[in-house]
Design a protein around this motif. Structure first.
Motif, mmCIF file in Angstrom:
data_model
loop_
_atom_site.group_PDB
_atom_site.id
_atom_site.type_symbol
_atom_site.label_atom_id
_atom_site.label_comp_id
_atom_site.label_asym_id
_atom_site.label_seq_id
_atom_site.Cartn_x
_atom_site.Cartn_y
_atom_site.Cartn_z
ATOM 1 N N MET A 66 17.960 -6.061 -12.572
ATOM 2 C CA MET A 66 19.145 -6.453 -13.325
ATOM 3 C C MET A 66 19.461 -7.916 -13.047
ATOM 4 N N ARG A 67 19.717 -8.648 -14.122
ATOM 5 C CA ARG A 67 20.172 -10.038 -14.000
ATOM 6 C C ARG A 67 21.546 -10.141 -14.639
ATOM 7 N N GLU A 68 22.479 -10.698 -13.901
ATOM 8 C CA GLU A 68 23.854 -10.802 -14.388
ATOM 9 C C GLU A 68 24.438 -12.132 -13.934
ATOM 10 N N ASP A 69 24.519 -13.073 -14.882
ATOM 11 C CA ASP A 69 25.060 -14.399 -14.562
ATOM 12 C C ASP A 69 24.371 -15.029 -13.353
ATOM 13 N N GLY A 70 23.054 -14.948 -13.313
ATOM 14 C CA GLY A 70 22.311 -15.538 -12.206
ATOM 15 C C GLY A 70 22.156 -14.630 -11.006
ATOM 16 N N PHE A 71 22.884 -13.526 -10.978
ATOM 17 C CA PHE A 71 22.781 -12.569 -9.880
ATOM 18 C C PHE A 71 21.678 -11.566 -10.210
ATOM 19 N N VAL A 72 20.700 -11.449 -9.329
ATOM 20 C CA VAL A 72 19.560 -10.558 -9.542
ATOM 21 C C VAL A 72 19.643 -9.406 -8.554
ATOM 22 N N ALA B 33 20.954 0.878 -6.174
ATOM 23 C CA ALA B 33 21.854 -0.252 -5.929
ATOM 24 C C ALA B 33 22.449 -0.779 -7.230
ATOM 25 N N ILE B 34 21.645 -0.813 -8.293
ATOM 26 C CA ILE B 34 22.137 -1.320 -9.582
ATOM 27 C C ILE B 34 23.242 -0.420 -10.125
ATOM 28 N N LEU B 35 23.014 0.884 -10.090
ATOM 29 C CA LEU B 35 24.010 1.821 -10.612
ATOM 30 C C LEU B 35 25.325 1.715 -9.840
ATOM 31 N N LYS B 36 25.236 1.628 -8.535
ATOM 32 C CA LYS B 36 26.456 1.545 -7.730
ATOM 33 C C LYS B 36 27.163 0.204 -7.940
ATOM 34 N N HIS B 37 26.387 -0.845 -8.131
ATOM 35 C CA HIS B 37 26.999 -2.147 -8.436
ATOM 36 C C HIS B 37 27.747 -2.100 -9.766
ATOM 37 N N LEU B 38 27.156 -1.455 -10.760
ATOM 38 C CA LEU B 38 27.797 -1.385 -12.076
ATOM 39 C C LEU B 38 29.112 -0.611 -12.020
ATOM 40 N N THR B 39 29.173 0.422 -11.191
ATOM 41 C CA THR B 39 30.434 1.165 -11.072
ATOM 42 C C THR B 39 31.531 0.303 -10.463
ATOM 43 N N ALA B 40 31.142 -0.630 -9.598
ATOM 44 C CA ALA B 40 32.136 -1.506 -8.968
ATOM 45 C C ALA B 40 32.488 -2.697 -9.850
ATOM 46 N N ALA B 41 31.521 -3.172 -10.625
ATOM 47 C CA ALA B 41 31.725 -4.390 -11.410
ATOM 48 C C ALA B 41 32.372 -4.124 -12.760
ATOM 49 N N HIS B 42 32.353 -2.874 -13.218
ATOM 50 C CA HIS B 42 32.888 -2.541 -14.534
ATOM 51 C C HIS B 42 33.890 -1.397 -14.416
ATOM 52 N N SER B 43 34.758 -1.322 -15.393
ATOM 53 C CA SER B 43 35.777 -0.263 -15.410
ATOM 54 C C SER B 43 35.165 1.012 -15.979
ATOM 55 N N VAL B 44 34.563 1.787 -15.117
ATOM 56 C CA VAL B 44 33.958 3.050 -15.529
ATOM 57 C C VAL B 44 34.748 4.190 -14.897
ATOM 58 N N PRO B 45 34.683 5.384 -15.472
ATOM 59 C CA PRO B 45 35.410 6.524 -14.886
ATOM 60 C C PRO B 45 35.039 6.749 -13.424
ATOM 61 N N ASP B 46 36.017 7.117 -12.658
ATOM 62 C CA ASP B 46 35.843 7.239 -11.208
ATOM 63 C C ASP B 46 34.850 8.324 -10.819
ATOM 64 N N HIS B 47 34.632 9.309 -11.698
ATOM 65 C CA HIS B 47 33.784 10.434 -11.300
ATOM 66 C C HIS B 47 32.330 10.022 -11.075
ATOM 67 N N TRP B 48 31.900 8.901 -11.664
ATOM 68 C CA TRP B 48 30.503 8.491 -11.486
ATOM 69 C C TRP B 48 30.195 8.176 -10.024
ATOM 70 N N LEU C 122 12.919 -3.289 -17.805
ATOM 71 C CA LEU C 122 12.516 -1.916 -17.546
ATOM 72 C C LEU C 122 11.584 -1.384 -18.623
ATOM 73 N N PRO C 123 10.772 -0.375 -18.262
ATOM 74 C CA PRO C 123 10.065 0.416 -19.258
ATOM 75 C C PRO C 123 10.800 1.737 -19.437
ATOM 76 N N PHE C 124 10.897 2.228 -20.662
ATOM 77 C CA PHE C 124 11.678 3.437 -20.906
ATOM 78 C C PHE C 124 10.998 4.685 -20.359
ATOM 79 N N THR C 125 9.709 4.589 -20.012
ATOM 80 C CA THR C 125 9.031 5.754 -19.461
ATOM 81 C C THR C 125 9.399 5.987 -18.002
ATOM 82 N N ASP C 126 9.982 5.018 -17.358
ATOM 83 C CA ASP C 126 10.343 5.145 -15.951
ATOM 84 C C ASP C 126 11.667 5.882 -15.816
ATOM 85 N N LYS C 127 11.688 6.894 -14.934
ATOM 86 C CA LYS C 127 12.888 7.744 -14.829
ATOM 87 C C LYS C 127 14.129 7.002 -14.346
ATOM 88 N N PRO C 128 14.059 6.203 -13.276
ATOM 89 C CA PRO C 128 15.261 5.445 -12.885
ATOM 90 C C PRO C 128 15.745 4.497 -13.979
#
Length: 287
Positions: free
Chosen positions: A168-174, A180-195, A118-124
């Motif tokens: 996003m690359r995660e163990d060969g998964f692109v 989609a990335i944000l929603k995947h991270l909420t499912a793949a990691h133990s993050v607070p439910d409010h997200w 990613l570039p940090f200038t990009d909003k997403p």
């Protein structure tokens, strides 16, 4: 009260019983932490376990162990023994309190390395970095210089044929697309439910906004930024006031809908707590 209990029950019963109760409350506390997201009342059980643990210690080992020093040491050595025991006790409290945040946070970080292009200038991309950092998700960032065309190289095109960021690359998964990335991270990691709430109606509200976001908040905020900032800098020409006013009117309409459709009388777009919808929206509007 402690003296009365010692005289009635004896030291052996208080020490053994106290430690058994403390062990029991530790087990209960672990279970309540494991299932704290299953219901709104489970966290209260965690607090009850903490107070019960403290009470069990105070009624048993807490009082009995202090008396043992007087029996283990002679009169001349007791002051030194009390001083050493007290120092060790409080130093232990200090180190535990300093290490506790790391003990709590680390289990929520997976050992899998996330590599995000990613570039940090990009909003997403900024929204993604904020989410990863706020939730202590281990990740490695590879920046992509869009102006130099690094997103059009064969290596990057192999990752994302659309030649867009983030990726996003995660163990060969692109995975591509910030939503989609944000929603995947909420499912793949133990993050607070409010997200991204598990409750169907609350989750549907987040999905409703993220589906609306791309052709409204993101589109119209980007038009203002491109017209007022990006195009003049790249071309050296003055701002096109006509196009800017048109872009601002479109953005005003979007902001009105944000307030009337989503915010209403709430603190956040989709309820009373921050969600992925708020994160995506604020990164667009703060540009």
């Amino acid at each position: 009260m402690q003296t009365l209990l010692i005289e009635r029950l004896g030291r052996r019963a208080l020490i053994i019983g106290g430690y058994l109760l403390m062990s029991l409350w530790c087990v209960c506390f672990t279970l309540t932490l494991s299932f704290q997201k299953s219901s709104s009342w489970v966290p209260y059980l965690s607090m009850i376990c903490i107070f019960a643990f403290i009470l069990s210690f105070g009624l048993g080992p807490g009082g009995v162990t202090n008396i043992l020093i007087t029996e283990l040491f002679t009169q001349p050595t007791r002051p030194a023994a009390y001083m050493i025991a007290g120092s060790v006790n409080w130093l232990s409290f200090f180190f535990i309190s300093m290490l506790f945040p790391f003990i709590v946070v680390r289990p929520y970080c997976r050992t899998v390395t996330n590599v995000t292009e990613l570039p940090f200038t990009d909003k997403p991309c900024r929204a993604l970095i904020i989410f990863l950092t706020a939730n202590n998700i281990q990740h490695t960032v590879h920046t992509v210089a869009l102006r130099r065309g690094e997103n059009r190289t064969p290596e990057f095109t192999k990752l994302n044929p659309m030649q867009k960021v983030p990726v996003m690359r995660e163990d060969g998964f692109v995975l591509t697309e910030s939503d989609a990335i944000l929603k995947h991270l909420t499912a793949a990691h133990s993050v607070p439910d409010h997200w991204y709430p598990r409750q169907p109606q609350k989750r549907a509200r987040v999905d409703e906004y993220t589906a609306w976001h791309h052709m409204n908040t993101r589109l119209h905020a980007a038009k203002v930024f491109i017209t007022e900032v990006l195009t003049p800098r790249m071309t050296g020409q003055p701002v096109d006031d006509v196009r800017l006013q048109r872009a601002l009117r479109d953005l005003d309409g979007t902001l009105d809908k944000l307030e009337t459709m989503f915010l209403k009388d709430q603190d956040f777009l989709c309820g009373d707590d921050i969600t992925l919808a708020d994160l995506l929206a604020i990164c667009e509007l703060m540009q």
